[in-house]
Design a protein around this motif. Structure first.
Motif, PDB file in Angstrom:
ATOM      1  N   ALA A 148       0.827  -1.206   0.000  1.00 46.64           N
ATOM      2  CA  ALA A 148       0.000   0.000   0.000  1.00 46.64           C
ATOM      3  C   ALA A 148       0.855   1.247   0.000  1.00 46.64           C
ATOM      4  O   ALA A 148       0.543   2.245  -0.649  1.00 46.64           O
ATOM      5  CB  ALA A 148      -0.930  -0.002   1.214  1.00 46.64           C
ATOM      6  N   LEU A 149       1.981   1.207   0.732  1.00 45.11           N
ATOM      7  CA  LEU A 149       2.874   2.359   0.791  1.00 45.11           C
ATOM      8  C   LEU A 149       3.533   2.604  -0.554  1.00 45.11           C
ATOM      9  O   LEU A 149       3.675   3.737  -1.011  1.00 45.11           O
ATOM     10  CB  LEU A 149       3.940   2.138   1.861  1.00 45.11           C
ATOM     11  CG  LEU A 149       4.966   3.275   2.056  1.00 45.11           C
ATOM     12  CD1 LEU A 149       4.264   4.561   2.419  1.00 45.11           C
ATOM     13  CD2 LEU A 149       5.986   2.891   3.117  1.00 45.11           C
ATOM     14  N   SER A 181       2.294   1.786  -3.481  1.00 42.33           N
ATOM     15  CA  SER A 181       1.272   2.314  -4.375  1.00 42.33           C
ATOM     16  C   SER A 181       1.024   3.791  -4.108  1.00 42.33           C
ATOM     17  O   SER A 181       0.900   4.596  -5.031  1.00 42.33           O
ATOM     18  CB  SER A 181      -0.028   1.526  -4.197  1.00 42.33           C
ATOM     19  OG  SER A 181      -1.050   2.051  -5.019  1.00 42.33           O
ATOM     20  N   LYS A 182       0.988   4.155  -2.840  1.00 39.73           N
ATOM     21  CA  LYS A 182       0.773   5.555  -2.483  1.00 39.73           C
ATOM     22  C   LYS A 182       1.919   6.418  -2.980  1.00 39.73           C
ATOM     23  O   LYS A 182       1.708   7.506  -3.519  1.00 39.73           O
ATOM     24  CB  LYS A 182       0.633   5.686  -0.961  1.00 39.73           C
ATOM     25  CG  LYS A 182       0.415   7.121  -0.489  1.00 39.73           C
ATOM     26  CD  LYS A 182       0.291   7.195   1.019  1.00 39.73           C
ATOM     27  CE  LYS A 182       0.111   8.639   1.480  1.00 39.73           C
ATOM     28  NZ  LYS A 182       0.002   8.721   2.965  1.00 39.73           N
ATOM     29  N   GLN A 183       3.138   5.927  -2.799  1.00 35.18           N
ATOM     30  CA  GLN A 183       4.293   6.710  -3.249  1.00 35.18           C
ATOM     31  C   GLN A 183       4.302   6.854  -4.766  1.00 35.18           C
ATOM     32  O   GLN A 183       4.700   7.887  -5.297  1.00 35.18           O
ATOM     33  CB  GLN A 183       5.590   6.051  -2.778  1.00 35.18           C
ATOM     34  CG  GLN A 183       6.825   6.926  -3.014  1.00 35.18           C
ATOM     35  CD  GLN A 183       8.100   6.260  -2.572  1.00 35.18           C
ATOM     36  OE1 GLN A 183       8.480   5.232  -3.122  1.00 35.18           O
ATOM     37  NE2 GLN A 183       8.761   6.838  -1.582  1.00 35.18           N
ATOM     38  N   THR A 184       3.831   5.821  -5.469  1.00 38.40           N
ATOM     39  CA  THR A 184       3.758   5.890  -6.922  1.00 38.40           C
ATOM     40  C   THR A 184       2.849   7.017  -7.370  1.00 38.40           C
ATOM     41  O   THR A 184       3.171   7.794  -8.273  1.00 38.40           O
ATOM     42  CB  THR A 184       3.270   4.552  -7.503  1.00 38.40           C
ATOM     43  OG1 THR A 184       4.160   3.509  -7.106  1.00 38.40           O
ATOM     44  CG2 THR A 184       3.207   4.604  -9.020  1.00 38.40           C
ATOM     45  N   TRP A 185       1.698   7.140  -6.721  1.00 41.29           N
ATOM     46  CA  TRP A 185       0.781   8.228  -7.067  1.00 41.29           C
ATOM     47  C   TRP A 185       1.329   9.583  -6.622  1.00 41.29           C
ATOM     48  O   TRP A 185       1.059  10.604  -7.270  1.00 41.29           O
ATOM     49  CB  TRP A 185      -0.595   7.977  -6.444  1.00 41.29           C
ATOM     50  CG  TRP A 185      -1.407   7.003  -7.245  1.00 41.29           C
ATOM     51  CD1 TRP A 185      -1.712   5.716  -6.925  1.00 41.29           C
ATOM     52  CD2 TRP A 185      -1.987   7.234  -8.528  1.00 41.29           C
ATOM     53  NE1 TRP A 185      -2.446   5.130  -7.921  1.00 41.29           N
ATOM     54  CE2 TRP A 185      -2.639   6.039  -8.923  1.00 41.29           C
ATOM     55  CE3 TRP A 185      -2.019   8.340  -9.381  1.00 41.29           C
ATOM     56  CZ2 TRP A 185      -3.315   5.931 -10.129  1.00 41.29           C
ATOM     57  CZ3 TRP A 185      -2.692   8.227 -10.600  1.00 41.29           C
ATOM     58  CH2 TRP A 185      -3.333   7.035 -10.960  1.00 41.29           C
ATOM     59  N   LEU A 186       2.088   9.596  -5.551  1.00 39.68           N
ATOM     60  CA  LEU A 186       2.725  10.851  -5.138  1.00 39.68           C
ATOM     61  C   LEU A 186       3.758  11.294  -6.169  1.00 39.68           C
ATOM     62  O   LEU A 186       3.921  12.492  -6.426  1.00 39.68           O
ATOM     63  CB  LEU A 186       3.384  10.683  -3.765  1.00 39.68           C
ATOM     64  CG  LEU A 186       2.440  10.634  -2.563  1.00 39.68           C
ATOM     65  CD1 LEU A 186       3.218  10.347  -1.280  1.00 39.68           C
ATOM     66  CD2 LEU A 186       1.670  11.945  -2.428  1.00 39.68           C
ATOM     67  N   ARG A 240       7.102   3.552 -10.744  1.00 39.28           N
ATOM     68  CA  ARG A 240       7.235   4.970 -10.434  1.00 39.28           C
ATOM     69  C   ARG A 240       7.784   5.788 -11.587  1.00 39.28           C
ATOM     70  O   ARG A 240       7.340   6.918 -11.822  1.00 39.28           O
ATOM     71  CB  ARG A 240       8.096   5.149  -9.180  1.00 39.28           C
ATOM     72  CG  ARG A 240       7.377   4.739  -7.900  1.00 39.28           C
ATOM     73  CD  ARG A 240       8.258   4.869  -6.681  1.00 39.28           C
ATOM     74  NE  ARG A 240       9.390   3.949  -6.750  1.00 39.28           N
ATOM     75  CZ  ARG A 240      10.210   3.720  -5.730  1.00 39.28           C
ATOM     76  NH1 ARG A 240      10.017   4.346  -4.574  1.00 39.28           N
ATOM     77  NH2 ARG A 240      11.214   2.862  -5.838  1.00 39.28           N
TER      78      ARG A 240
END
Length: 259
Positions: free
Chosen positions: A46-47, A49-54, A233
Motif C-alpha cells: 500500500a505504501l 502504491s501511495k508513493q507511486t501516485w505521489l 514509479r
C-alpha cells in the motif's frame, strides 16, 4: 566518482546488500541499489502504491513550476534563475543519499534539466521560438546515457515526458502558424499583449487549428495514460509530465480567451 559513491552508499546503508566489490562496474552497483529501493520487502504494498501516485502528482506539479514560477522570475532575474539549477542539483543528490528520500532526489534531478533549459531560453533567447526546442533538449544526451545504464529512471523519464509535451506543443504552434504571435508577444509591452493574444486565438479557432488541437491532444492523452498501466514509479513520472502538458496548455488557452 559518482559510481564509487553510490557503491559505497549501497553497501553501507541499503538493507539486503552486504558487499559490492569495488571492481564491479558502476552500472551493476546502481542497478542493485535502485532495485533494492524499489522492491524492498520492508515497504508495504500500500505504501509503494501511495508513493507511486505521489510521484505522479509531483511530476504534474514540477512541470507547472517552470511555466508559472520560473518564467516570471527569469525575465527579471535571469542570472539568479540560472544559478538555482546548481541548488536543485545539490538538493537532488542530497535526497538521493538517503533511502527514504531517494526517489524524490531522483525526480528532482530530472527536473533540474527542465529548469536549466528554461533559465537559458526564457532568460536570453525567448524572442526566437526556433531556439526553444534545441534549448529544451539540452538534457537529452544525459538522460539517454543514464537510462542506458539503468540509473535515475524516475527523474530521466520525467524529463523525457516533459520534453515530449514541449515538442508536441511547439509542433502545434508551427502547424497553426502561431510563431509570429510568439515573437510579437516577447517584444511588446505587457499592456499591448491583449490584441496579439486575440489574433492568436482567432487562428486557433479555425477548423485547421481545432483539428490539430484535437489530434495532438489525443496523442498526449494516450502517451500519458498508457504508461500508468505499468504501475512503476518512473512510468508514473513520465505519464504525469505528459498529461500535465494538457493542463498547462489548457490554462494558457483560457488566459488567452479571457485576455
Amino acid at each position: 566518482m559518482i559510481n564509487n559513491t553510490l557503491a559505497s552508499y549501497a553497501t553501507s546503508t541499503t538493507p539486503g546488500i552486504t558487499e559490492l566489490p569495488q571492481s564491479e562496474t558502476g552500472q551493476k552497483n546502481i542497478q542493485e541499489l535502485e532495485s533494492t529501493l524499489q522492491a524492498s520487502p520492508s515497504l508495504p504494498l500500500a505504501l509503494v502504491s501511495k508513493q507511486t501516485w505521489l510521484v505522479f502528482a509531483a511530476a504534474v506539479f514540477l512541470v507547472s513550476v517552470p511555466v508559472f514560477i520560473e518564467a516570471p522570475l527569469v525575465r527579471s532575474l535571469p542570472t539568479l534563475s540560472l544559478a538555482l539549477t546548481g541548488f536543485w542539483v545539490w538538493l537532488s543528490f542530497t535526497l538521493m543519499s538517503r533511502p527514504a528520500t531517494y526517489v524524490w532526489g531522483d525526480l528532482l534531478l530530472g527536473f533540474s534539466w527542465s529548469w536549466l533549459a528554461g533559465g537559458i531560453y526564457w532568460g536570453w533567447l525567448r524572442w526566437e521560438p526556433l531556439w526553444h526546442l534545441p534549448v529544451e533538449s539540452i538534457g537529452l544526451p544525459f538522460a539517454c546515457w543514464c537510462l542506458l545504464r539503468n540509473w535515475g529512471k524516475v527523474g530521466n523519464w520525467f524529463y523525457l515526458g516533459s520534453l515530449l509535451g514541449t515538442v508536441l506543443t511547439d509542433v502545434y504552434f508551427y502547424l497553426v502558424d502561431l510563431m509570429p504571435y510568439w515573437r510579437q508577444i516577447m517584444v511588446v509591452e505587457p499592456e499591448n499583449v491583449s490584441p496579439i493574444l486575440q489574433a492568436a486565438v482567432s487562428q486557433v479557432q479555425t477548423p485547421w487549428g481545432i483539428s490539430w488541437a484535437v489530434i495532438l491532444g489525443l496523442v498526449l492523452l494516450i502517451a500519458g495514460t498508457l504508461p500508468l498501466t505499468k504501475k512503476q514509479r518512473h512510468w508514473y513520472a513520465f505519464g504525469g509530465a505528459v498529461l500535465s502538458t494538457i493542463l498547462v496548455d489548457s490554462l494558457f488557452l483560457i488566459a488567452a480567451l479571457t485576455a
